[in-house]
Scaffold this motif. Structure first.
Motif, short mmCIF file in Angstrom:
data_model
loop_
_atom_site.label_atom_id
_atom_site.label_comp_id
_atom_site.label_asym_id
_atom_site.label_seq_id
_atom_site.Cartn_x
_atom_site.Cartn_y
_atom_site.Cartn_z
N SER A 9 0.83 -1.19 0.00
CA SER A 9 0.00 0.00 0.00
C SER A 9 0.87 1.24 0.00
O SER A 9 2.00 1.22 0.46
N VAL A 10 0.29 2.33 -0.50
CA VAL A 10 0.92 3.64 -0.43
C VAL A 10 -0.04 4.59 0.25
O VAL A 10 -1.25 4.46 0.11
N ARG A 11 0.52 5.49 1.01
CA ARG A 11 -0.29 6.46 1.73
C ARG A 11 0.37 7.83 1.64
O ARG A 11 1.58 7.92 1.43
N ALA A 12 -0.43 8.87 1.82
CA ALA A 12 0.08 10.23 1.75
C ALA A 12 -0.11 10.94 3.08
O ALA A 12 -1.19 10.91 3.66
N ILE A 13 0.96 11.53 3.56
CA ILE A 13 0.91 12.43 4.71
C ILE A 13 0.62 13.80 4.10
O ILE A 13 1.52 14.50 3.64
N VAL A 14 -0.66 14.14 4.01
CA VAL A 14 -1.10 15.37 3.35
C VAL A 14 -1.10 16.48 4.39
O VAL A 14 -1.91 16.46 5.34
N MET A 39 -4.10 7.90 7.06
CA MET A 39 -3.73 8.69 5.89
C MET A 39 -4.48 8.18 4.67
O MET A 39 -4.72 6.97 4.54
N PRO A 40 -4.84 9.07 3.75
CA PRO A 40 -5.44 8.59 2.51
C PRO A 40 -4.44 7.73 1.73
O PRO A 40 -3.23 7.94 1.80
N GLY A 41 -4.97 6.77 1.00
CA GLY A 41 -4.13 5.88 0.21
C GLY A 41 -4.71 4.49 0.20
O GLY A 41 -5.80 4.25 0.72
N ALA A 53 -0.03 4.56 -8.11
CA ALA A 53 -1.07 4.15 -7.17
C ALA A 53 -1.43 5.30 -6.23
O ALA A 53 -2.61 5.53 -5.95
N LEU A 54 -0.42 6.03 -5.77
CA LEU A 54 -0.68 7.16 -4.87
C LEU A 54 -1.52 8.22 -5.57
O LEU A 54 -2.49 8.74 -4.99
N ARG A 55 -1.18 8.53 -6.80
CA ARG A 55 -1.97 9.52 -7.56
C ARG A 55 -3.42 9.06 -7.71
O ARG A 55 -4.35 9.84 -7.52
N ARG A 56 -3.62 7.79 -8.05
CA ARG A 56 -4.97 7.25 -8.21
C ARG A 56 -5.74 7.30 -6.89
O ARG A 56 -6.88 7.77 -6.83
N GLU A 57 -5.11 6.82 -5.83
CA GLU A 57 -5.77 6.76 -4.52
C GLU A 57 -6.15 8.16 -4.01
O GLU A 57 -7.24 8.34 -3.46
N LEU A 58 -5.27 9.13 -4.18
CA LEU A 58 -5.57 10.49 -3.70
C LEU A 58 -6.73 11.11 -4.46
O LEU A 58 -7.56 11.80 -3.88
N MET A 59 -6.81 10.86 -5.75
CA MET A 59 -7.93 11.38 -6.54
C MET A 59 -9.23 10.70 -6.10
O MET A 59 -10.25 11.36 -5.87
N GLU A 60 -9.20 9.37 -5.96
CA GLU A 60 -10.40 8.62 -5.58
C GLU A 60 -10.91 9.03 -4.21
O GLU A 60 -12.11 9.27 -4.04
N GLU A 61 -10.01 9.11 -3.22
CA GLU A 61 -10.44 9.28 -1.82
C GLU A 61 -10.63 10.72 -1.38
O GLU A 61 -11.53 11.00 -0.58
N PRO A 100 -1.78 23.43 -0.38
CA PRO A 100 -2.61 24.47 0.26
C PRO A 100 -3.83 23.78 0.91
O PRO A 100 -4.25 22.71 0.45
N ALA A 101 -4.38 24.38 1.94
CA ALA A 101 -5.59 23.83 2.56
C ALA A 101 -6.69 23.74 1.50
O ALA A 101 -6.78 24.61 0.63
N PHE A 102 -7.48 22.68 1.55
CA PHE A 102 -8.57 22.51 0.59
C PHE A 102 -9.67 21.69 1.26
O PHE A 102 -9.45 21.03 2.27
N VAL A 103 -10.85 21.74 0.67
CA VAL A 103 -11.96 20.91 1.12
C VAL A 103 -11.94 19.65 0.27
O VAL A 103 -12.02 19.73 -0.97
N PRO A 104 -11.78 18.48 0.89
CA PRO A 104 -11.74 17.24 0.11
C PRO A 104 -13.00 17.07 -0.74
O PRO A 104 -14.12 17.33 -0.28
N ASN A 105 -12.79 16.66 -1.98
CA ASN A 105 -13.88 16.42 -2.91
C ASN A 105 -13.57 15.14 -3.67
O ASN A 105 -13.09 15.18 -4.81
N PRO A 106 -13.80 13.98 -3.03
CA PRO A 106 -13.41 12.70 -3.63
C PRO A 106 -14.04 12.45 -5.00
O PRO A 106 -15.18 12.84 -5.23
N ALA A 107 -13.29 11.77 -5.87
CA ALA A 107 -13.85 11.34 -7.15
C ALA A 107 -14.88 10.23 -6.91
O ALA A 107 -15.84 10.09 -7.66
#
Length: 164
Positions: A9-14, A39-41, A53-61, A100-107
């Protein structure tokens, strides 16, 4: 004797500019498990690189489009039943992603996220993680300590090996 299989698995410390970290709430109570903020991922598919995989997971979640190649800062291997159905454990590789801070908007839709046991997400400050959140857990278990060390020292030259 069969070879041990671990789920990759891959995860992001956002992290936002205020050093808040974005965590997803995984509710595993229907599976007799805990509620865990992580963490998301997620899983690396066969033939997929960690960064793809990280790019895909971050967009999805969380709906985050990842540009560049974020540094790998933590490596975690956990063995034992219950960490990933069908596997003997997991290997988590954590990448540092400053945004930058953002409001999550999962795909993914709320229903698709729920099928992955994700029921919400929020930005956390280190002090809030250190104070805990009732009976809910954090992953990795010493998130306050490991995140605190990362924030104090910056990205390490080599990934830090984590325990549970």
């Amino acid at each position: 004797m069969p070879e041990s299989r671990k789920r990759r698995s891959v995860r992001a410390i956002v992290l936002d500019p205020g050093d808040r970290v974005l965590l997803c709430r995984h509710d595993l109570t229907a599976l007799d498990g805990p509620v865990v903020w992580a963490m998301p991922g997620g899983g690396v598919e066969p033939g997929e690189t960690d960064l793809r995989a990280l790019r895909r997971e971050l967009m999805e979640e969380i709906g985050l489009r990842l540009d560049g190649d974020p540094p790998l800062v933590w490596h975690q291997e956990v063995s034992g039943p219950g960490y990933a159905p069908g596997y003997d454990g997991v290997i988590n590789r954590y990448h540092l992603v400053r945004v930058p801070a953002f409001v999550p908007n999962p795909a993914w839709s709320a229903e698709r996220l729920a099928a992955e046991h994700i029921h919400g997400m929020r930005w956390w400050r280190l002090a809030e993680i250190a104070a805990g959140d009732g009976g809910e857990l954090f992953s990795p278990r010493d998130l306050a300590g490991t995140l605190g060390a990362l924030l104090a020292g910056g990205a390490p030259d080599e990934p830090v090996r984590l325990g549970l």
